[in-house]
Design an enzyme around this catalytic site. Structure first.
Site, mmCIF file in Angstrom:
data_model
loop_
_atom_site.group_PDB
_atom_site.id
_atom_site.type_symbol
_atom_site.label_atom_id
_atom_site.label_comp_id
_atom_site.label_asym_id
_atom_site.label_seq_id
_atom_site.Cartn_x
_atom_site.Cartn_y
_atom_site.Cartn_z
ATOM 1 C CG ASP A 272 43.415 44.708 42.066
ATOM 2 O OD1 ASP A 272 43.239 45.335 43.125
ATOM 3 O OD2 ASP A 272 43.779 45.237 40.993
ATOM 4 C CD GLU B 278 39.813 46.540 45.082
ATOM 5 O OE1 GLU B 278 40.185 47.569 45.640
ATOM 6 O OE2 GLU B 278 40.300 46.145 43.999
#
Ligand code: CA
Length: 558
Positions: free
Chosen positions: A257, A293
């Protein structure tokens, strides 16, 4: 000549079928594959899987590597196994056959660790399962059942920040509160102070006061998400232990993330972090996977491939203004789309020759694809078709395969309960409590779409089937067939391991005829195709491929 006669005959049958509304299952099992002498053979399995008709079916050829077809799951909204309205790990396990049957062989689970928020992107305890979702034993069972089905399991690993309720942060805060005015912290006494970015000055607007002390901490996303200091050696050791904990349990990969925020816009630092963690994971499992990401354009994504980690989500393709949705709604040409595909290949491979692109249409942070395409079924299918012909590992967000809706920009409205059925409430979740009520999908629930061979879901299945028959789609080196790339028509070849396929695209609203004589596709015949409906065929006759509106054709020299 004989072949040509067959073509003419089949074209006539096809025309009659169209006129008489030939969509029912008894007629559509085969025979739509005119133009290829071998095409009329339909593998035995389609007799039992009547939904997978149309097109031309070959043996599966699934390679056991890190090129996968991934399904992204928000556990809370997916499937509830125990009737409390909250999706859970056992619910995911119960739906593995659904996932596998669609053609996926990888799953990405959004965060599953204990957290005070519904989305769980702020972790309290990195070595546990949130009680709402189940237990460690449930998780072990899920891993086991995934692996039985050759599905690899990737979990979200959120290391940019923790929750303020994480014991590390609580200990650090308590320690700083206990310091005498003017005293400096001693990491020997409290190593957790080194895990975060504490400062005696409010460095910027994202610093928050540690109440009862003279210190501030950084929380760049939110005050309740204190940023972790990934330069800290003690924290790094801790994160390695956490990685080992999950890898020992059978996790096959991490979804990283917020990788571009580890240190804001510090590409060198952030890629070093990714490389450091991935290298460690690879020592434990040489097949380990990582996808990160980096929500940015393709040049920044390229920079992150310098981390030598396998995958970055391809944000250039994604979201309402990304190239896939734009192409599906006629605002970006097929010719430009294949050029973009070739340029990703050049740019990304330059930084990491072993990169695996991670294309997707939307994820949990974006409005649903059906909204962006104003719920036009043909365009929703086209977007899926374009995705499923991309190189790399495509990621499909749960519910995308049934064209689920979202609403506005509120995150909860992008994470609504999976719609399994309109008649049977078994497994249905309540979803995020703050989601708006009454957001309705324009399309049928999963159970009805499974039974309708022309549903979005069965279109996805056919696309995934093509990927699983043709490993070149995911892995092949792209070459443009330049002379056939004109506006909404495009052609490429993909070469992998000595085998080459051609892919022809017609993303227009019209039937087109593509003359492949004298091109790189000349010697090829139709291997399979993806049309909007199963009663539409792509045919090849005298070197001319006839393609219905919004269709994709795979060719190969047999
Ligand atoms: Ca439950």
């Amino acid at each position: 000549m004989k072949k040509r006669l067959i073509c003419i005959f089949m074209a006539a049958v096809f025309a009659i079928c169209l006129l008489s509304g030939c969509g029912d299952k008894t007629d559509s099992g085969n025979g739509t594959s005119a133009g290829d002498a071998t095409a009329a053979q339909t593998p035995a399995e389609s007799e039992t899987q009547t939904v997978q008709t149309g097109g031309i079916w070959h043996e599966l050829n699934v390679i056991d590597d890190n090129y996968r077809n991934y399904y992204e799951i928000f556990v809370l909204s997916f499937y509830d196994s125990d009737g409390d309205g909250v999706g859970d790990l056992n619910g995911v396990t119960e739906k593995l056959d659904y996932i596998k049957d669609m053609g996926f062989n990888g799953i990405w689970l959004m965060p599953i660790m204990p957290s005070p928020t519904y989305h769980k992107y702020d972790v309290i305890d990195y070595c546990a399962i949130d009680k709402q979702y189940g237990t460690i034993d449930d998780f072990k069972k899920l891993v086991e059942e995934c692996h039985k089905r050759d599905i690899r399991l990737v979990i979200d690993f959120v290391i940019n920040h923790s929750s303020t309720k994480n014991e590390w942060f609580i200990q650090a805060k308590d320690y700083l509160k206990g310091l005498e005015a003017g005293a400096e912290p001693d990491l020997e006494e409290c190593p957790y102070v080194g895990y975060y970015h504490f400062s005696k000055t409010k460095e910027n607007g994202t610093y928050y006061k540690v109440g009862g002390s003279e210190w501030y901490y950084e929380g760049s996303f939110w005050s309740e998400m204190p940023d972790l200091n990934l330069a800290d050696e003690n924290l790094r050791k801790e994160l390695q232990d956490i990685a080992k904990y999950w890898i020992d349990m059978g996790v096959d990969g991490f979804r990283m993330d917020a990788a571009m925020h580890f240190e804001e816009s510090d590409v060198n630092f952030n890629t070093e972090v990714l490389n450091w963690l991935f290298s460690y994971c690879k020592e434990l499992n040489p097949d380990f996977y990582m996808v990160s990401e980096v929500w940015a354009g393709s040049s920044t994504i390229s920079d992150y491939y310098a981390s030598k980690t396998p995958s970055m989500f391809n944000f250039d393709l994604a979201d309402a203004e990304g190239k896939i949705i734009k192409a599906a709604r006629g605002k970006y040409s097929a010719a430009n789309l294949v050029k973009a595909m070739r340029s990703y290949q050049e740019e990304y491979a330059e930084h990491n020759p072993d990169y695996i692109d991670a294309p997707f249409i939307t994820n949990h942070d974006m409005g649903r694809v059906s909204n962006a395409l104003v719920k036009k079924e043909n365009n929703v299918k086209m977007a899926g078709g374009l995705l499923l012909m991309m190189n790399g590992s495509p990621f499909v967000y749960y519910g995308e395969e049934i064209g689920m809706a979202s609403s506005g920009s509120k995150d909860e409205n992008k994470r609504l309960p999976m719609i399994w059925s309109s008649k049977d409430t078994t497994g249905m979740t309540k979803g995020p409590s703050a989601a708006d009520k009454g957001i309705e999908s324009a399309f049928a629930p999963a159970d009805e779409q499974l039974e309708d061979e022309n549903s979005i879901l069965n279109y996805y299945k056919r696309g995934l089937r093509l990927r699983n028959e043709n490993p070149e789609i995911a892995r092949g080196k792209i070459t443009l067939v330049e002379e056939l790339c004109v506006e909404d028509q495009a052609a490429i070849t993909k070469e992998y391991d000595g085998s080459t396929i051609g892919i022809l695209y017609n993303i227009s609203e019209e039937e087109i005829q593509v003359d492949i004589k004298g091109t790189a596709l000349e010697e090829m015949s139709i291997r399979g195709y993806l049309t909007l409906n199963t009663d539409e065929a792509i045919t090849l006759s005298d070197g001319v491929v006839t393609m219905p509106a919004k269709s994709i054709c795979i060719l190969k020299q047999e």
